[in-house]
Design a protein around this motif. Structure first.
Motif, mmCIF file in Angstrom:
data_model
loop_
_atom_site.group_PDB
_atom_site.id
_atom_site.type_symbol
_atom_site.label_atom_id
_atom_site.label_comp_id
_atom_site.label_asym_id
_atom_site.label_seq_id
_atom_site.Cartn_x
_atom_site.Cartn_y
_atom_site.Cartn_z
ATOM 1 N N ILE A 30 -8.253 0.176 -5.307
ATOM 2 C CA ILE A 30 -8.242 0.254 -6.774
ATOM 3 C C ILE A 30 -7.150 -0.613 -7.400
ATOM 4 O O ILE A 30 -6.862 -0.499 -8.585
ATOM 5 C CB ILE A 30 -8.078 1.713 -7.244
ATOM 6 N N TRP A 47 -2.330 9.696 -13.879
ATOM 7 C CA TRP A 47 -3.562 8.922 -13.730
ATOM 8 C C TRP A 47 -4.045 8.553 -15.135
ATOM 9 O O TRP A 47 -4.201 9.418 -15.985
ATOM 10 C CB TRP A 47 -4.629 9.735 -13.020
ATOM 11 N N SER A 48 -4.282 7.267 -15.371
ATOM 12 C CA SER A 48 -4.774 6.812 -16.667
ATOM 13 C C SER A 48 -6.296 6.836 -16.690
ATOM 14 O O SER A 48 -6.962 7.021 -15.658
ATOM 15 C CB SER A 48 -4.271 5.397 -16.954
ATOM 16 N N LEU A 49 -6.871 6.625 -17.912
ATOM 17 C CA LEU A 49 -8.332 6.568 -18.011
ATOM 18 C C LEU A 49 -8.885 5.379 -17.239
ATOM 19 O O LEU A 49 -9.966 5.451 -16.643
ATOM 20 C CB LEU A 49 -8.740 6.490 -19.483
ATOM 21 N N ASP A 50 -8.131 4.259 -17.245
ATOM 22 C CA ASP A 50 -8.577 3.106 -16.450
ATOM 23 C C ASP A 50 -8.591 3.459 -14.966
ATOM 24 O O ASP A 50 -9.490 3.043 -14.219
ATOM 25 C CB ASP A 50 -7.653 1.908 -16.691
ATOM 26 N N ASP A 51 -7.589 4.232 -14.535
ATOM 27 C CA ASP A 51 -7.564 4.654 -13.138
ATOM 28 C C ASP A 51 -8.779 5.514 -12.806
ATOM 29 O O ASP A 51 -9.353 5.404 -11.713
ATOM 30 C CB ASP A 51 -6.289 5.452 -12.848
ATOM 31 N N ASP A 53 -11.753 5.360 -14.135
ATOM 32 C CA ASP A 53 -12.909 4.467 -13.970
ATOM 33 C C ASP A 53 -12.886 3.790 -12.598
ATOM 34 O O ASP A 53 -13.926 3.661 -11.933
ATOM 35 C CB ASP A 53 -12.911 3.412 -15.074
ATOM 36 N N LEU A 54 -11.694 3.341 -12.167
ATOM 37 C CA LEU A 54 -11.595 2.676 -10.869
ATOM 38 C C LEU A 54 -11.876 3.641 -9.728
ATOM 39 O O LEU A 54 -12.528 3.282 -8.734
ATOM 40 C CB LEU A 54 -10.202 2.063 -10.712
ATOM 41 N N VAL A 63 -18.216 9.377 -13.758
ATOM 42 C CA VAL A 63 -16.897 9.845 -14.173
ATOM 43 C C VAL A 63 -16.881 11.356 -14.368
ATOM 44 O O VAL A 63 -15.945 12.051 -13.953
ATOM 45 C CB VAL A 63 -16.447 9.115 -15.453
#
Length: 573
Positions: A30, A47-51, A53-54, A63
């Motif tokens: 990731i 953990w971010s929202l981009d994380d 998604d990854l 998701v």
């Protein structure tokens, strides 16, 4: 009630366990570092929202299925649970064109005749019966013990049975009884035959507790029995999920499986901070780092002991034999510092025989010596005359005669007869020589010992060694010198030094120094057993040999390697 991010951490841990991944594998997949994944999983970072998604793309999950909890996510990953109805298809993984998603909403009122659907999959007759949503249902209170314990959060795999544990014993995840271990193993056992398990991974260290296996419930048992009056179409076999992609070509760290990422970050962050404070001036930053090496390494040592099993003593009473007799004098402990030359070789050189000698240099001798048996508490008298390998300290001995002319005496250059005080490292070395038939056993008269551990400094040593290894590979001289200052000053100031006010353990100092000399002696013995001629041995890191040393030792700058300091000719005209 768990928060969303707490549920996500548990889900990631479960998916990593089911996919046979480690934090380094997930990080490479990731686009993060292993340290970043470790901090996010431990709660030190978010953990971010981009994380998210990854992560969903990596595991081939929508998701919403990823956020529905570990039980549901693992079930979807293995095709044992249907996906949530409102979840969008995952960026990667199996397509859903050939298999329609289950409808998780009340079916509309019946129509006079079913409309034919041009799909090869049979469609159930619409009836006004609501279909329960495919969401995880908690195990009832009278369910099997250990299936999904309600109280607390899973701490990691039990050190006894490997199943998920919700209790902690001495800083390690562990079930409180053998019955609990058996119940956890029975609860996680599949009801149907499963493929043969792959080879187990090596256990993770206590610094980075890994996730334990998460039980996967049967979706049909969660949804309950289906109404008999409703015709149900035969289930369509789920499309097998695409296995997680192999890690990209980004190199993995050399020791992520056993080095604490938090300790490594503490060192590298300190280097970056010093560079920032001095506007990128490496020389000024290095001077500042070396000046602060003592408090920095003591802070690192305390952090390394945060989850240790033993509480060591920082200021135990000091025995008289460990006290300096004057300000610039020494105490009574003999460390076995070597200063030896092979008499036969030098005699032959004087007669005109010519030898080509290579002076080998041992890397970071005191850093390697941090792995030694150290006493935990106050030293106490023992007059039994028997060495206890589970205890450590200093010992009054009478050594046996040394009659190996081509190998240095482990006691160094001491020629005075009679008893002497030696450290634990030297005594263990003499006992090993006795077992190998090189000399007789020493006579043990008296000991000052305490319960001991070989791992008191192990996390500190591994973190320093890992940072040093990475810095050498990257040509980072600043970090290499900073690490060198930390371990060297740690050893030199933990005795009776006014430069270190946080600890006073002269017994530790002597044991570590003697261990460095013992390690050098073992290199000399290895060289002789391999057919090399040992010419000279001195200090903590210098070994002179005759012969093809590269067939015996690995060349390099890592701790287990050696490097050639110089090549010279001995004897001749």
């Amino acid at each position: 009630m768990l928060g969303t991010e707490e549920v996500l951490r548990l889900t990631v841990a479960a998916l990593m366990s089911r996919a046979g991944e480690r934090q380094g594998d997930l990080a490479a997949a990731i686009g993060l570092s292993q340290a970043q994944v470790s901090r996010k999983q431990s709660g030190a970072a978010h953990w971010s929202l981009d994380d998210v998604d990854l992560l969903a793309a990596h595991y081939g999950l929508p998701v919403l299925d990823l956020l529905a909890g570990p039980t549901h996510a693992v079930g979807v990953l293995h095709g044992a649970a249907p996906r949530l109805p409102s979840a969008a298809p995952a960026p990667t993984g199996p397509t859903s064109e050939s298999t329609p998603e289950p409808v998780a909403a009340p079916v509309p009122a019946p129509v006079p005749a079913p409309v034919p659907v041009p799909v090869p999959v049979p469609v159930p007759v619409p009836v006004p019966v609501p279909v329960p949503e495919a969401v995880p249902v908690p195990v009832p209170e009278d369910g099997p013990v250990g299936a999904l314990p309600a109280p607390g959060l899973p701490l990691g795999p039990c050190v006894l049975c490997g199943e998920t544990a919700f209790d902690e014993v001495d800083g390690f995840p562990q079930h409180l009884s053998a019955e609990a271990c058996a119940a956890a193993a029975a609860a996680s056992a599949p009801s149907a035959p499963s493929p043969a398990p792959s080879a187990p991974e090596p256990p993770l260290p206590a610094d980075e507790p890994g996730p334990g296996p998460v039980p996967v419930p049967d979706p049909e048992s969660e949804l309950g029995p289906k109404p008999e009056s409703v015709p149900v179409a035969p289930p369509t076999p789920p499309t097998p999920p695409t296995p997680p992609a192999a890690p990209a070509t980004s190199p993995r760290r050399t020791a992520p499986a056993y080095v604490s990422a938090l300790l490594v970050e503490q060192i590298t962050d300190r280097v970056r901070e010093a560079l920032t404070d001095h506007d990128g001036d490496a020389d000024a930053a290095q001077a500042a780092l070396i000046k602060s090496a003592i408090p920095d390494v003591m802070a690192l040592f305390k952090a390394s002991r945060a989850s240790g099993r033993y509480e060591h003593s920082d200021f135990p009473p000091t025995a008289d034999i460990l006290r300096k007799k004057s300000q610039k004098g020494a105490d009574e402990i003999w460390e076995g510092r070597p200063k030896w030359r092979n008499p036969a070789v030098f005699a032959a050189a004087k007669q005109g025989t010519r030898f080509e000698v290579t002076a080998l240099d041992m890397n970071a001798a005191y850093l390697s010596a941090l792995k030694c048996w150290l006493p935990i508490g106050q030293l106490r008298e023992d007059t039994s005359g028997v060495h206890d390998p589970k205890r450590s300290g200093v010992h009054l001995i009478t050594p046996a005669d040394w009659e190996q002319p081509d190998l240095p005496n482990p006691l160094g250059n001491r020629i005075e007869p009679g008893p002497l005080w030696v450290t634990e490292s030297t005594l263990r070395q003499l006992l090993a020589c006795s077992r190998n038939g090189l000399a007789g056993p020493p006579v043990l008269h008296r000991s000052l010992v305490s319960g001991a551990s070989e791992a008191l400094l192990e996390r500190l040593r591994r973190a320093l060694a890992d940072v040093r290894r990475t810095a050498l590979a990257e040509g980072d001289t600043l970090t290499v010198e900073y690490v060198k200052a930390m371990y060297a000053k740690f050893v030199s100031t933990i005795g009776e030094s006014s430069a270190n006010r946080e600890i006073r353990r002269p017994d530790w100092m002597h044991i570590i120094r003697a261990k460095a000399f013992a390690n050098l002696w073992m290199k000399a013995e290895k060289a002789r057993l391999a057919g090399l001629t040992v010419v000279e041995m001195s200090g903590t890191d210098e070994l002179h040999v005759i012969g093809d040393w590269r067939s015996v030792f690995s060349e390099g700058r890592d701790l287990h390697e050696v490097k050639a300091k110089k090549v010279y000719t001995l004897g001749g005209k």
